[in-house]
Design an enzyme around this catalytic site. Structure first.
Site, PDB file in Angstrom:
ATOM      1  N   ILE A   1       0.830  -1.202   0.000  1.00 25.98           N
ATOM      2  CA  ILE A   1       0.000   0.000   0.000  1.00 25.98           C
ATOM      3  C   ILE A   1       0.869   1.258   0.000  1.00 25.98           C
ATOM      4  O   ILE A   1       1.987   1.243   0.523  1.00 25.98           O
ATOM      5  CB  ILE A   1      -0.971  -0.016   1.217  1.00 25.98           C
ATOM      6  CG1 ILE A   1      -1.920   1.189   1.208  1.00 25.98           C
ATOM      7  CG2 ILE A   1      -0.240  -0.167   2.522  1.00 25.98           C
ATOM      8  CD1 ILE A   1      -3.051   1.108   2.233  1.00 25.98           C
ATOM      9  N   CYS A   2       0.336   2.320  -0.576  1.00 23.60           N
ATOM     10  CA  CYS A   2       0.957   3.644  -0.599  1.00 23.60           C
ATOM     11  C   CYS A   2       2.209   3.629  -1.473  1.00 23.60           C
ATOM     12  O   CYS A   2       2.132   3.351  -2.651  1.00 23.60           O
ATOM     13  CB  CYS A   2       1.227   4.129   0.825  1.00 23.60           C
ATOM     14  SG  CYS A   2       1.640   5.890   0.944  1.00 23.60           S
ATOM     15  N   ALA A   3       3.366   3.905  -0.900  1.00 20.47           N
ATOM     16  CA  ALA A   3       4.613   3.890  -1.662  1.00 20.47           C
ATOM     17  C   ALA A   3       5.182   2.487  -1.802  1.00 20.47           C
ATOM     18  O   ALA A   3       6.013   2.222  -2.671  1.00 20.47           O
ATOM     19  CB  ALA A   3       5.648   4.791  -0.991  1.00 20.47           C
TER      20      ALA A   3
END
Length: 185
Positions: free
Chosen positions: A100-102
């Site tokens: 998730i995210c980066a």
């Protein structure tokens, strides 16, 4: 067994939400520190005591690896050679990898996203090496699950429950948590 990996600088809401929701769903979930000790500091100053050190984790009995984001956390995950080796092994064996995210950049860096659809924090799409970038909140492409960021953490966690326990359990859990109707399907 699901292992959620904690590295210094992790994004707290992404990591802790996943652990919480999976455990609520009756899925055995352990927090794994890739640092020297079990206490790991998040990007907003919240410290978490992991259940295991990376060296103590039994990846043979693990069905899913989860990589939370956070700029520094993701950089630390990407720099951990042991984790890279395990992640590559999971990809080769078709075991679940969730980021998730980066953190999807870790999968991109390892060549795991080649020919897949994936999502990442907005503006970081170039790190999805070889993937078809999506703007969806959560993308499931076979054994690879990716999500966009802190605001999608609950949807991401519920998607993982759906994958591991089925749509009915996901819906039951989402309803019991009073999650928005859109997350119950």
């Amino acid at each position: 067994m699901v292992y959620v990996h904690f590295a210094e600088g992790f994004e707290e809401i992404e990591a802790v939400t996943v652990v919480d929701v999976l455990r609520r769903g009756g899925i055995e979930t352990e927090m794994v520190s890739i640092m020297e000790g079990r206490s790991v500091g998040g990007s907003h100053g919240i410290h978490v005591e992991a259940d295991l050190l990376f060296e103590e984790a039994d990846y043979e009995n693990c069905e899913m690896i989860v990589l939370p984001g956070g700029a520094n956390g993701t950089a630390n995950l990407a720099a951990h050679e042991g984790l890279a080796s395990v992640v590559k092994g999971f990809a080769e064996n078709g075991k679940y990898l969730a980021a998730i995210c980066a953190a999807p950049m870790v999968l991109g860096k390892l060549g795991i996203l080649d020919g897949r659809e994936a999502t990442i924090y907005p503006g970081m799409e170039e790190h999805l090496a070889g993937a078809r970038a999506s703007a969806d909140s959560v993308v499931v492409d076979g054994n690879i699950i990716t999500s966009r960021g802190a605001g999608t953490a609950l949807e991401f966690a519920l998607a993982l429950v759906g994958i591991l326990k089925g749509a009915q359990e996901k819906a039951r859990l989402a309803e019991s948590m009073v999650a928005p109707a859109a997350l119950r399907a």
